[in-house]
Write a protein that holds these residues in place. Structure first.
Motif, mmCIF file in Angstrom:
data_model
loop_
_atom_site.group_PDB
_atom_site.id
_atom_site.type_symbol
_atom_site.label_atom_id
_atom_site.label_comp_id
_atom_site.label_asym_id
_atom_site.label_seq_id
_atom_site.Cartn_x
_atom_site.Cartn_y
_atom_site.Cartn_z
ATOM 1 N N GLN A 1 1.077 -1.348 0.013
ATOM 2 C CA GLN A 1 -0.033 0.300 0.512
ATOM 3 C C GLN A 1 1.204 1.233 -0.013
ATOM 4 O OE1 GLN A 1 -2.763 0.328 3.049
ATOM 5 N NE2 GLN A 1 -4.441 2.136 2.578
ATOM 6 N N LYS A 2 1.887 1.369 1.239
ATOM 7 C CA LYS A 2 2.967 2.730 1.057
ATOM 8 C C LYS A 2 3.934 2.422 -0.440
ATOM 9 C CE LYS A 2 3.198 2.631 5.595
ATOM 10 N NZ LYS A 2 4.510 2.884 7.077
ATOM 11 N N MET A 3 3.774 1.509 -0.552
ATOM 12 C CA MET A 3 5.120 1.312 -1.958
ATOM 13 C C MET A 3 4.106 2.245 -3.075
ATOM 14 S SD MET A 3 7.675 -0.298 -1.910
ATOM 15 C CE MET A 3 8.679 -0.459 -3.560
ATOM 16 N N ASN A 4 2.820 1.728 -3.237
ATOM 17 C CA ASN A 4 1.911 2.583 -4.943
ATOM 18 C C ASN A 4 2.135 3.770 -4.509
ATOM 19 O OD1 ASN A 4 2.039 0.091 -6.082
ATOM 20 N ND2 ASN A 4 0.265 -0.771 -4.934
ATOM 21 N N ALA A 5 1.422 3.743 -3.177
ATOM 22 C CA ALA A 5 1.075 5.345 -3.135
ATOM 23 C C ALA A 5 2.825 6.537 -2.580
ATOM 24 C CB ALA A 5 0.729 5.844 -1.187
ATOM 25 N N TYR A 6 3.274 6.158 -2.593
ATOM 26 C CA TYR A 6 4.676 6.347 -2.742
ATOM 27 C C TYR A 6 4.677 6.832 -4.653
ATOM 28 C CZ TYR A 6 5.961 6.034 1.769
ATOM 29 O OH TYR A 6 5.379 6.309 3.806
ATOM 30 N N LEU A 7 5.050 5.566 -5.137
ATOM 31 C CA LEU A 7 4.948 5.772 -6.389
ATOM 32 C C LEU A 7 4.422 6.393 -7.407
ATOM 33 C CD1 LEU A 7 5.277 1.973 -7.640
ATOM 34 C CD2 LEU A 7 7.218 3.570 -7.570
ATOM 35 N N LYS A 8 3.163 6.796 -6.730
ATOM 36 C CA LYS A 8 2.528 7.858 -7.098
ATOM 37 C C LYS A 8 3.100 9.415 -7.432
ATOM 38 C CE LYS A 8 -2.493 6.662 -6.760
ATOM 39 N NZ LYS A 8 -2.232 4.482 -6.823
ATOM 40 N N GLU A 9 3.851 9.737 -5.996
ATOM 41 C CA GLU A 9 4.210 10.983 -6.018
ATOM 42 C C GLU A 9 5.929 10.954 -6.851
ATOM 43 O OE1 GLU A 9 5.140 11.913 -1.450
ATOM 44 O OE2 GLU A 9 3.855 10.666 -0.394
ATOM 45 N N VAL A 10 6.620 9.649 -7.083
ATOM 46 C CA VAL A 10 7.292 9.522 -8.415
ATOM 47 C C VAL A 10 7.758 10.126 -9.118
ATOM 48 C CG1 VAL A 10 9.376 7.405 -8.970
ATOM 49 C CG2 VAL A 10 8.733 8.139 -5.954
ATOM 50 N N ALA A 11 6.052 9.203 -9.613
ATOM 51 C CA ALA A 11 5.527 9.448 -10.907
ATOM 52 C C ALA A 11 5.397 10.819 -11.718
ATOM 53 C CB ALA A 11 4.144 8.551 -10.920
ATOM 54 N N ASP A 12 4.812 11.848 -9.837
ATOM 55 C CA ASP A 12 4.617 13.011 -10.171
ATOM 56 C C ASP A 12 5.767 13.734 -10.516
ATOM 57 O OD1 ASP A 12 1.894 12.934 -10.347
ATOM 58 O OD2 ASP A 12 1.969 13.580 -7.982
ATOM 59 N N MET A 13 7.071 14.039 -9.596
ATOM 60 C CA MET A 13 8.294 14.615 -10.184
ATOM 61 C C MET A 13 8.838 14.263 -11.060
ATOM 62 S SD MET A 13 9.130 13.741 -5.175
ATOM 63 C CE MET A 13 10.847 15.188 -5.924
ATOM 64 N N CYS A 14 9.100 12.487 -11.912
ATOM 65 C CA CYS A 14 9.265 12.680 -12.368
ATOM 66 C C CYS A 14 8.431 12.554 -14.509
ATOM 67 C CB CYS A 14 9.764 11.074 -12.689
ATOM 68 S SG CYS A 14 10.863 10.442 -11.745
ATOM 69 N N GLY A 15 7.156 13.429 -13.779
ATOM 70 C CA GLY A 15 6.511 13.800 -14.831
ATOM 71 C C GLY A 15 5.518 12.872 -15.887
ATOM 72 N N ILE A 16 5.654 11.880 -14.612
ATOM 73 C CA ILE A 16 5.338 10.659 -15.421
ATOM 74 C C ILE A 16 3.698 10.189 -15.438
ATOM 75 C CG2 ILE A 16 5.123 7.793 -15.477
ATOM 76 C CD1 ILE A 16 8.495 7.980 -15.207
ATOM 77 N N THR A 17 2.795 10.324 -16.721
ATOM 78 C CA THR A 17 1.581 10.959 -16.592
ATOM 79 C C THR A 17 0.513 8.907 -16.168
ATOM 80 O OG1 THR A 17 0.961 10.668 -18.865
ATOM 81 C CG2 THR A 17 1.557 13.273 -17.121
ATOM 82 N N LYS A 18 1.784 8.602 -16.425
ATOM 83 C CA LYS A 18 0.246 7.013 -16.233
ATOM 84 C C LYS A 18 0.554 6.380 -14.686
ATOM 85 C CE LYS A 18 2.984 5.197 -20.789
ATOM 86 N NZ LYS A 18 4.262 4.342 -21.007
ATOM 87 N N PRO A 19 -1.061 6.019 -15.066
ATOM 88 C CA PRO A 19 -1.153 5.617 -13.443
ATOM 89 C C PRO A 19 0.013 4.788 -13.055
ATOM 90 C CG PRO A 19 -2.389 5.212 -14.696
ATOM 91 C CD PRO A 19 -1.772 5.210 -15.716
ATOM 92 N N LEU A 20 0.801 5.404 -11.696
ATOM 93 C CA LEU A 20 1.986 3.840 -11.304
ATOM 94 C C LEU A 20 1.735 2.983 -10.691
ATOM 95 C CD1 LEU A 20 4.650 3.700 -13.114
ATOM 96 C CD2 LEU A 20 5.856 5.097 -11.722
ATOM 97 N N THR A 21 1.876 1.763 -10.694
ATOM 98 C CA THR A 21 1.733 1.542 -9.088
ATOM 99 C C THR A 21 2.443 0.530 -9.606
ATOM 100 O OG1 THR A 21 0.394 -1.579 -10.805
ATOM 101 C CG2 THR A 21 -0.867 0.667 -9.842
ATOM 102 N N PHE A 22 2.891 -0.679 -8.785
ATOM 103 C CA PHE A 22 4.155 -1.163 -8.633
ATOM 104 C C PHE A 22 4.389 -2.574 -9.638
ATOM 105 C CE2 PHE A 22 7.309 -4.546 -6.935
ATOM 106 C CZ PHE A 22 8.261 -3.654 -6.517
ATOM 107 N N HIS A 23 3.272 -3.118 -9.851
ATOM 108 C CA HIS A 23 3.520 -4.139 -11.443
ATOM 109 C C HIS A 23 3.284 -3.496 -12.883
ATOM 110 C CE1 HIS A 23 2.326 -7.979 -10.906
ATOM 111 N NE2 HIS A 23 1.697 -8.099 -12.242
ATOM 112 N N ILE A 24 3.308 -2.182 -13.099
ATOM 113 C CA ILE A 24 3.796 -1.481 -14.309
ATOM 114 C C ILE A 24 5.583 -2.152 -14.505
ATOM 115 C CG2 ILE A 24 4.494 0.568 -15.359
ATOM 116 C CD1 ILE A 24 1.726 1.206 -13.921
#
Length: 418
Positions: free
Chosen positions: A326-349
């Motif tokens: 749960q935390k991994m996927n929540a933090y990944l959304k922050e990582v995606a925003d900071m990297c300019g990635i608009t895809k809905p990032l989850t660990f399975h991606i």
């Protein structure tokens, strides 16, 4: 529920005794359009049977004896039926059959079987099942309970009422009331089917209500990072430690193909020297119980080296400081925003990215990719191949558009040809 009972005596000629020529007499009980059949424990020559009346022809002693016996059975069935009507449980043909044969009516309920199944899975988490699988089954149990409460105004029902109609209406409930997508709904149906098969194996249920029912999974587009997006994530500096760790673990999965549950369990003991003399991860996937041996590419090796002396990893004897899913996927959304990635990032991606961008797109044979992913069936891996083919098609379409544009202005072409 209809309170009427219809009783029919008939010959089952398909079971005719080849020696005597006699066929067994059967009793068909019909309650509310539902049927159940039992043997009358008697046989007669088909030529002596009067089908319309459901009795033996003639007035001979043996005919009178058999007909009297059948009348007695009819009377007992009617008496048993009336006794069942006085109870609280809805009367069915199957219930009448079991009571008449002095069987105990199925004591198991739907919720009891679901609870039993989930308890067995819970006891084997970490050996045969992943924690996520148990969570999914528990959610499935709640969905079945919600369905019964809405559809039947009950929180539990006798197991023998789990029939074809129940299954069809449960699927309808999932898709309409719960608003669940088709493939997710199919997973809940598969869970229900799994528990039904368990009940059949223990003889808690006589018939399989899933016979003749087909449920298929629809193909979905698998999201993955492109080469440029993956590079952007690798090169992005993070000053916040938790985001730096999550990015590293995600990238590690992009270069190994491991799912969250598998990365979580990785220990230094899983790092071995492979057949090519280089470092490999050799382990078994929790989900499919298959070997998943993956050579470590330089980016993955660099991440492991970064955390080789990490206090948290050393204390837990783990290769990486993996947080909860749960935390991994929540933090990944922050990582995606900071990297300019608009895809809905989850660990399975990350696993999808390994299959497509890192391996198949770079010419790794699909059989090799399938082995590294720990797939039991090559058809599972072919889903990623289709994604790559789709990408190739898009790239070629763009190339075709560029080629269609004149490289030199039309006027210049005319001047050159003059």
């Amino acid at each position: 529920m209809s309170h009427s009972l219809t009783i029919l005596f008939f010959l089952r000629t398909s079971k005719t005794n080849p020696t005597t020529g006699e066929a067994p007499v059967y009793i068909r009980m019909t309650v509310a359009s539902q049927r159940a059949e039992i043997s009358a424990k008697r046989s007669v020559l088909p030529s002596r049977w009067e089908g319309g009346a459901g009795k033996v022809k003639g007035t001979k002693e043996d005919a009178r004896t058999l007909n009297t016996y059948l009348d007695t059975l009819r009377a007992k069935l009617n008496k048993q039926f009336n006794q069942l009507l006085s109870g609280d449980e809805p009367v069915t043909a199957e219930l009448l059959k079991n009571a008449f044969l002095n069987k105990v009516a199925p004591s198991k309920s739907i919720m009891e079987v679901l609870d039993y199944h989930n308890a067995q899975v819970a006891a084997r988490v970490g050996t045969d099942y992943a924690p996520a699988t148990l969570r999914r089954y528990r959610v499935g149990l709640k969905k079945v309970k919600l369905f019964m409460k809405q559809q039947y105004q009950r929180t539990d029902m006798p197991l023998d009422q789990l029939n074809r109609r129940f299954i069809t209406e449960f699927e309808h409930f999932l898709k309409t009331v719960e608003g669940i997508q088709h493939n997710t709904a199919m997973n809940y149906i598969k869970y229900l089917k799994k528990t039904v098969l368990l009940a059949l194996s223990y003889e808690w249920l006589d018939k399989n209500p899933f016979v003749g029912i087909k449920h298929s999974i629809r193909e979905v587009t698998r999201e993955f990072l492109s080469t440029e997006e993956l590079a952007r994530m690798v090169e992005k500096p993070f000053s916040i430690r938790r985001l730096d760790e999550v990015r590293d673990i995600f990238v590690f999965s992009c270069y190994t193909g491991y799912a969250y549950a598998d990365v979580l369990k990785l220990t230094p003991d899983h790092i071995l020297t492979g057949i090519n003399g280089k470092k490999w991860i050799m382990t078994q996937r929790i989900k499919t119980e298959t070997r998943s041996n993956v050579p470590l590419l330089p980016p993955a090796l660099a991440i492991l080296a970064k955390y080789a002396q990490d206090p948290e990893c050393l204390a837990k004897e783990r290769l990486l400081p993996v947080k909860s899913n749960q935390k991994m996927n929540a933090y990944l959304k922050e990582v995606a925003d900071m990297c300019g990635i608009t895809k809905p990032l989850t660990f399975h991606i990350a696993r999808h990215t390994f299959a497509t961008t890192v391996t198949l797109t770079n010419g790794v044979p699909i059989e090799t990719v399938s082995s590294m992913l720990g797939h039991k069936n090559l058809r599972t891996t072919q889903i990623y191949a289709k994604v790559v083919e789709h990408k190739v098609g898009e790239d070629m379409d763009r190339l075709e558009e560029r080629l269609a544009k004149p490289a030199v202005p039309t006027n210049s072409l005319r001047e050159l040809s003059a």
